[in-house]
Design a protein around this motif. Structure first.
Motif, PDB file in Angstrom:
ATOM      1  N   LEU A  90      -3.679  12.281  -4.139  1.00  0.00           N
ATOM      2  CA  LEU A  90      -4.472  11.239  -3.494  1.00  0.00           C
ATOM      3  C   LEU A  90      -4.195  11.220  -1.995  1.00  0.00           C
ATOM      4  N   TYR A  91      -2.952  11.455  -1.617  1.00  0.00           N
ATOM      5  CA  TYR A  91      -2.609  11.520  -0.189  1.00  0.00           C
ATOM      6  C   TYR A  91      -3.458  12.580   0.517  1.00  0.00           C
ATOM      7  N   GLN A  92      -3.551  13.767  -0.076  1.00  0.00           N
ATOM      8  CA  GLN A  92      -4.342  14.834   0.540  1.00  0.00           C
ATOM      9  C   GLN A  92      -5.831  14.488   0.562  1.00  0.00           C
ATOM     10  N   MET A  93      -6.323  13.827  -0.482  1.00  0.00           N
ATOM     11  CA  MET A  93      -7.740  13.440  -0.513  1.00  0.00           C
ATOM     12  C   MET A  93      -8.079  12.462   0.607  1.00  0.00           C
ATOM     13  N   LEU A  94      -7.097  11.640   1.006  1.00  0.00           N
ATOM     14  CA  LEU A  94      -7.346  10.598   2.013  1.00  0.00           C
ATOM     15  C   LEU A  94      -6.560  10.836   3.303  1.00  0.00           C
ATOM     16  N   ARG A  95      -6.052  12.032   3.482  1.00  0.00           N
ATOM     17  CA  ARG A  95      -5.168  12.352   4.615  1.00  0.00           C
ATOM     18  C   ARG A  95      -5.786  12.036   5.983  1.00  0.00           C
ATOM     19  N   LYS A  96      -7.088  12.183   6.107  1.00  0.00           N
ATOM     20  CA  LYS A  96      -7.733  11.965   7.408  1.00  0.00           C
ATOM     21  C   LYS A  96      -7.527  10.539   7.932  1.00  0.00           C
ATOM     22  N   HIS A  97      -7.148   9.614   7.061  1.00  0.00           N
ATOM     23  CA  HIS A  97      -6.928   8.224   7.475  1.00  0.00           C
ATOM     24  C   HIS A  97      -5.507   7.969   7.971  1.00  0.00           C
ATOM     25  N   ASP A  98      -4.646   8.985   7.953  1.00  0.00           N
ATOM     26  CA  ASP A  98      -3.265   8.920   8.430  1.00  0.00           C
ATOM     27  C   ASP A  98      -2.488   7.741   7.846  1.00  0.00           C
ATOM     28  N   ARG A  99      -2.556   7.608   6.540  1.00  0.00           N
ATOM     29  CA  ARG A  99      -1.791   6.618   5.789  1.00  0.00           C
ATOM     30  C   ARG A  99      -1.083   7.362   4.662  1.00  0.00           C
ATOM     31  N   VAL A 100       0.038   6.806   4.188  1.00  0.00           N
ATOM     32  CA  VAL A 100       0.790   7.435   3.103  1.00  0.00           C
ATOM     33  C   VAL A 100       0.885   6.474   1.923  1.00  0.00           C
ATOM     34  N   TYR A 123      -4.776  -4.216  -3.799  1.00  0.00           N
ATOM     35  CA  TYR A 123      -3.388  -3.858  -3.525  1.00  0.00           C
ATOM     36  C   TYR A 123      -3.327  -2.755  -2.480  1.00  0.00           C
ATOM     37  N   PRO A 124      -2.285  -2.776  -1.624  1.00  0.00           N
ATOM     38  CA  PRO A 124      -2.135  -1.746  -0.590  1.00  0.00           C
ATOM     39  C   PRO A 124      -1.707  -0.419  -1.204  1.00  0.00           C
ATOM     40  N   LEU A 125      -2.614   0.520  -1.235  1.00  0.00           N
ATOM     41  CA  LEU A 125      -2.401   1.817  -1.876  1.00  0.00           C
ATOM     42  C   LEU A 125      -1.760   2.822  -0.918  1.00  0.00           C
ATOM     43  N   ILE A 135       5.848  -1.985  -7.098  1.00  0.00           N
ATOM     44  CA  ILE A 135       5.708  -1.641  -8.514  1.00  0.00           C
ATOM     45  C   ILE A 135       5.151  -2.832  -9.289  1.00  0.00           C
ATOM     46  N   ASP A 136       5.648  -4.034  -8.996  1.00  0.00           N
ATOM     47  CA  ASP A 136       5.116  -5.238  -9.654  1.00  0.00           C
ATOM     48  C   ASP A 136       3.631  -5.423  -9.371  1.00  0.00           C
ATOM     49  N   TYR A 137       3.207  -5.134  -8.149  1.00  0.00           N
ATOM     50  CA  TYR A 137       1.777  -5.214  -7.825  1.00  0.00           C
ATOM     51  C   TYR A 137       0.978  -4.234  -8.684  1.00  0.00           C
ATOM     52  N   PHE A 138       1.398  -2.978  -8.676  1.00  0.00           N
ATOM     53  CA  PHE A 138       0.643  -1.941  -9.377  1.00  0.00           C
ATOM     54  C   PHE A 138       0.633  -2.131 -10.889  1.00  0.00           C
ATOM     55  N   CYS A 184      -0.430  -2.888  10.309  1.00  0.00           N
ATOM     56  CA  CYS A 184      -0.819  -1.657  11.007  1.00  0.00           C
ATOM     57  C   CYS A 184      -2.109  -1.069  10.439  1.00  0.00           C
ATOM     58  N   GLY A 185      -2.631  -1.670   9.382  1.00  0.00           N
ATOM     59  CA  GLY A 185      -3.799  -1.146   8.688  1.00  0.00           C
ATOM     60  C   GLY A 185      -3.359  -0.410   7.439  1.00  0.00           C
ATOM     61  N   PHE A 186      -4.232  -0.388   6.449  1.00  0.00           N
ATOM     62  CA  PHE A 186      -3.891   0.237   5.175  1.00  0.00           C
ATOM     63  C   PHE A 186      -5.167   0.512   4.386  1.00  0.00           C
ATOM     64  N   ILE A 187      -5.015   1.232   3.299  1.00  0.00           N
ATOM     65  CA  ILE A 187      -6.117   1.458   2.365  1.00  0.00           C
ATOM     66  C   ILE A 187      -5.800   0.664   1.110  1.00  0.00           C
ATOM     67  N   SER A 188      -6.743  -0.169   0.696  1.00  0.00           N
ATOM     68  CA  SER A 188      -6.531  -0.995  -0.491  1.00  0.00           C
ATOM     69  C   SER A 188      -7.409  -0.512  -1.635  1.00  0.00           C
ATOM     70  N   VAL A 189      -7.038  -0.954  -2.828  1.00  0.00           N
ATOM     71  CA  VAL A 189      -7.793  -0.622  -4.039  1.00  0.00           C
ATOM     72  C   VAL A 189      -7.831  -1.873  -4.920  1.00  0.00           C
TER      73      VAL A 189
END
Length: 148
Positions: free
Chosen positions: A40-50, A81-83, A65-68, A94-99
């Motif tokens: 998933l990191y590689q699929m979304l790498r262009k967003h520079d988030r881990v 949740y912050p993925l 872990i409790d969130y997920f 700082c910004g994030f990708i959520s799901v």
């Protein structure tokens, strides 16, 4: 019937050992989400988030872990949740990708991926996981990189 995806978590890092971009940058290690053999990191790498699992202080890792595992809701995102988070500090400011994560019987669904705080949608997913596979892999991510 919806396709059931297979989830794994695996130690990964922001840069490989030969990547010239790692010079002067933080090479964060994390527990990558591997979905049907794809990072998933590689699929979304262009967003520079881990990925948000497997790194940081122990309390933070347990909270993630409790969130997920849907044991608790996020303080202000509720069922989102912050993925993927900032690779430097993991701070959501700082910004994030959520799901959006929901459970239906023995399935977990990840859908409606967004770049936050702009609320911009990302064209990926949805993903459907069997609960037993999902629970095992999310728990396995704890301490992937140790406690920092």
């Amino acid at each position: 019937m919806k396709t059931i995806n297979y989830l794994e978590t695996r130690l990964s890092s922001r840069y490989d050992e030969f990547d010239p971009d790692q010079d002067g940058n933080k090479n964060t290690q994390f527990a990558d989400f591997i979905i049907d053999g794809r990072s998933l990191y590689q699929m979304l790498r262009k967003h520079d988030r881990v990925p948000s699992l497997g790194w940081g202080v122990e309390e933070h890792q347990r909270n993630m872990i409790d969130y997920f595992l849907l044991k608790r809701k996020h303080d202000y995102l509720y069922d989102r949740y912050p993925l993927l988070v900032c690779p430097w500090c993991g701070d959501e400011e700082c910004g994030f990708i959520s799901v959006y994560i929901e459970r239906e019987d023995d399935r977990i669904i990840w859908q409606d991926f967004k770049i936050e705080p702009s609320n911009q949608g990302i064209d990926i997913g949805p993903f459907y996981f069997k609960w037993d596979n999902y629970e095992k892999e999310i728990n396995r991510a704890f301490g992937t990189t140790g406690s920092q």
